[in-house]
Design a protein around this motif. Sequence first.
Motif, short mmCIF file in Angstrom:
data_model
loop_
_atom_site.label_atom_id
_atom_site.label_comp_id
_atom_site.label_asym_id
_atom_site.label_seq_id
_atom_site.Cartn_x
_atom_site.Cartn_y
_atom_site.Cartn_z
N ARG A 38 -76.31 42.48 9.87
CA ARG A 38 -75.41 43.23 8.87
C ARG A 38 -75.96 44.55 8.49
N LYS A 39 -77.31 44.90 8.42
CA LYS A 39 -78.04 46.23 8.35
C LYS A 39 -77.67 46.96 9.40
N GLN A 59 -75.12 46.78 11.49
CA GLN A 59 -73.87 47.35 11.74
C GLN A 59 -73.28 48.07 10.78
N ARG A 60 -73.91 47.93 9.65
CA ARG A 60 -73.53 49.24 8.58
C ARG A 60 -74.31 50.49 9.37
N LYS A 61 -75.43 50.67 9.90
CA LYS A 61 -75.89 51.77 10.55
C LYS A 61 -75.08 52.47 11.61
N PHE A 70 -71.83 51.83 11.99
CA PHE A 70 -70.60 52.22 11.48
C PHE A 70 -70.95 53.71 10.92
N LEU A 71 -71.86 53.83 10.25
CA LEU A 71 -72.15 55.24 9.48
C LEU A 71 -72.26 56.31 10.64
N ILE A 82 -64.07 48.13 8.04
CA ILE A 82 -64.76 47.81 6.98
C ILE A 82 -63.94 46.44 6.00
N ARG A 88 -65.54 43.78 7.69
CA ARG A 88 -67.07 43.56 7.43
C ARG A 88 -67.23 42.83 5.88
N SER A 89 -66.35 42.94 5.01
CA SER A 89 -66.18 42.16 3.71
C SER A 89 -65.91 40.71 3.93
N TRP A 108 -68.03 39.10 6.29
CA TRP A 108 -69.01 38.76 6.88
C TRP A 108 -69.89 37.48 6.94
#
Length: 294
Positions: free
Chosen positions: A191-192, A194-196, A198-199, A216, A219-220, A222
């Motif tokens: 998850r960490k 994936q966030r990176k 996406f940003l 997004i 992602r909610s 997950w």
Amino acid sequence: MPHRLDHAPFLVPPGRRVQLADYDPGETAGLASKKAAKDALLEDVSTLAEMQQLLWASAEYGVLIIFQALDAAGKDSAIRHVMSGVNPQGVDVYSFKAPTDEERLRHFLWRPAKVMPPRGRISIFNRSYYEEVLVVRVHPEWLENQWVPREFRDGDLKGLWQQRFDEINAFERLMIENGVVIIKFFLNVSRKEQRKRFLDRLDNPEKHWKFSASDIEERSHWDEYMRAYEDMLSHTSTLRAPWYVIPADHKWFTRACVADIIASRIEELDLSFPSPSETERLALDAARERLKSE
């Protein structure tokens, strides 16, 4: 060509209940650097090119490679890098988007059945029929536009997923018995990470096209996706069509690992170039003599 990686840690044993917490998305299995992984990838890409020639010439097996993953796990880049050395004339890539109206009126396995690889060719499914036990499970409202057996139309869907697992296993068994080698990868991104990623897509204008607002929203969900993947991996990793859970936090490792497994699996087929019949050999000799006499 010797292979560097032990595939056992990534293999989902048939019949074992999968807990994705047991698989480290950041694992690199002894490949300590990008350079080491790149060197390994280049060797396996070269081996894969040789294996494709044998696969094509012998026409004994077809190969189906399935990639499943959450968004930004690196499916596209893995396909691009791993298959960089093969002859594109012998490879077909299919992306399984939302089903068409024609497909919704039929069993969900009708769509993949039409594009299974013939003997001698490689097919790659970028996502696949497994979406029907993953995204549809997270969004059961999407079943409203699909054909569903009558007994599951009143909301009791637990039996539907089990039925689909059974049907998938039966479908794959039939394909295998008819000469299709099935190699299935789940790219396991954290998850960490994936966030990176996406940003990174949002911060880089050249990557805006790769981002969708729906990413997004998905992602909610997950935790729901993790449960769906665990159930899918537990029920559909079989002896002849096992799943591999590939660490995906380091793309350089993901590519090297996937390439190594594909090259190894095709090598295990022990293929050889076909030998000409006596009639064909005589025709080859005649052609050689004719060319020499020009």
